[in-house]
Write an enzyme that holds these catalytic residues in place. Structure first.
Site, short mmCIF file in Angstrom:
data_model
loop_
_atom_site.label_atom_id
_atom_site.label_comp_id
_atom_site.label_asym_id
_atom_site.label_seq_id
_atom_site.Cartn_x
_atom_site.Cartn_y
_atom_site.Cartn_z
N SER A 85 -36.28 -25.78 -79.12
CA SER A 85 -35.93 -25.29 -77.75
C SER A 85 -37.07 -25.27 -76.78
O SER A 85 -36.79 -24.91 -75.66
CB SER A 85 -35.78 -23.50 -78.14
OG SER A 85 -34.35 -23.78 -78.75
N GLY A 338 -39.84 -23.41 -80.39
CA GLY A 338 -38.65 -24.04 -80.87
C GLY A 338 -38.80 -24.74 -82.46
O GLY A 338 -40.11 -24.96 -82.84
#
Length: 399
Positions: A85, A338
């Site tokens: 992410s 992430g």
């Protein structure tokens, strides 16, 4: 389950880093507390960790653990990793650069640019970047009663063997969006906050619609090229990852037998621009430092990007593609972390970009997210060491 975890992840020196060797001046002897921290992270269950810190004491890089289960070599200190992410911060930056160029309006309905999806006209572009659109997350949601609203088959919401057998399958962005929009919205646009990869696939399609170029081409033109981020890749559906890298693994059960497979090569199109990019700790440092230092967009837009919007998580708000964290000492840290099935990446900085922490981790992942608690502990430990403590942002196992 998915949503719960998402809310709880100079020339000689450069040459040495590229080769995976730790530069002698940064081998950990001058910052024993940092070396100890990453060694303890490995002891908690990770295969390997590489860490890069830039602060008032200069640059420190080091690694611990191993690059692959069958070997003894440490992870390369500037190896390539799937950054999950963290991709969202790159994508949001690209959208805001196009806002600065007058090609996109932050407070224009997303449907104006993407009429084919029948999006709610109340969903503004800003809401996509801020996760306030209410659009269903195509990688799955957890309902208020704890039941799962499934999306596409992913490593954390299906039998492990099913995902392993299909890990080279290609999903197109339109397909992911259409699946998400076939599900009920989580709330009225702008009335809540819910982390959704769908928002960032819509942002990708928006970028491609207004520019007439692929998101990879635009990323190269506006971010990667200008900053010299030669280790960063927008892979689309390619399963390849440039060398050097630490290996990623996935554990699953097949006919009653536990199996662990190397899944370093995998098709990341299942998460698209919600979390598909590949990068290095050096490139992540360069990017977040340049971004917060005002080199990628006008000051006004950067201020909007870093303006905190409540998420419902204490001391952890969200701007436009970044988390805005409040440390125990009352300081502010800008971040996005992430995870991407066996790989994870951390990216933290002070609001002016002068102090940064970037890291890459490799592990044995599984459908039960067994590594999740260790991942959250690792984030907190490093944040404490470098920034004096605080909350950790939700490193997405689904990008």
């Amino acid at each position: 389950m998915v949503r719960k975890i998402s809310e709880a992840l100079d020339a000689a020196g450069a040459a040495a880093a590229d080769s995976g060797a730790v530069p002698e001046t940064a081998a950990g002897q001058d910052r024993p507390e940092l070396q100890k921290a990453i060694e303890e992270i490995v002891d908690s269950g990770f295969v390997g960790v590489s860490l890069r810190v830039h602060d008032e004491r200069g640059e420190w890089v080091g690694s611990a653990g191993v690059a692959e289960l069958s070997g003894t070599a440490k992870p390369p200190v500037n190896g390539h990793a799937r950054i999950g992410s963290n991709t969202k911060t790159f994508t949001a930056t690209l959208v805001l650069q196009l806002v600065a160029a007058g090609k996109i309006g932050l407070d224009t309905p997303a449907a104006h640019y993407l009429p084919e999806f029948g999006l709610d006209e109340r969903i503004m572009v800003r809401m996509l970047l801020q996760h306030t659109s209410g659009v269903f997350n195509f990688t799955g949601e957890v309902n208020a009663d704890g039941t799962i609203a499934p999306g596409i088959p992913i490593p954390y919401s299906t039998t492990g063997k099913e995902w392993v057998d299909n890990r080279f399958k290609t999903y197109r962005p339109q397909e992911l969006v259409e699946l998400a929009l076939s599900k009920p919205a989580r709330f009225e646009p702008g009335t809540g906050w819910s982390y959704s990869n769908t928002n960032y696939v819509l942002a990708r399609l928006l970028i491609e619609r207004v520019t007439g170029r692929s998101v990879a081409e635009e990323m190269q033109r506006l971010i990667l090229g200008p900053l010299g981020l030669s280790g960063t890749v927008v892979p689309d559906a390619s399963p390849e990852i440039p060398e050097p890298y630490a290996h990623a693994y996935y554990r699953y059960e097949d006919a009653g037998e536990q199996k662990t497979v190397d899944i370093t090569r995998q098709n990341p199109s299942w998460v698209s621009s919600g979390g598909d990019m590949i990068s290095t700790t050096q490139d992540l440092h360069t990017f977040i430092s340049a971004l917060l230092g005002g080199k990628l967009m006008p000051a006004g837009l950067l201020a909007e990007m870093c303006t905190p919007h409540p998420t419902g998580i204490p001391n952890m708000d969200y701007g436009l593609g970044v988390f805005v964290l409040t440390t125990d000492g009352g300081g502010t840290v800008i971040s996005h972390n992430g995870a991407a099935v066996g790989h994870a990446a951390l990216m933290y900085a002070t609001p002016d970009g002068s102090k940064t922490l970037t890291a890459a981790l490799n592990c044995v992942d599984d459908a039960d997210l067994s590594i999740a608690t260790a991942f959250q502990t690792a984030q907190r430990r490093l944040l404490n060491e470098v920034f004096g403590g605080g909350q950790v942002d939700p490193a997405q196992p689904t990008g």
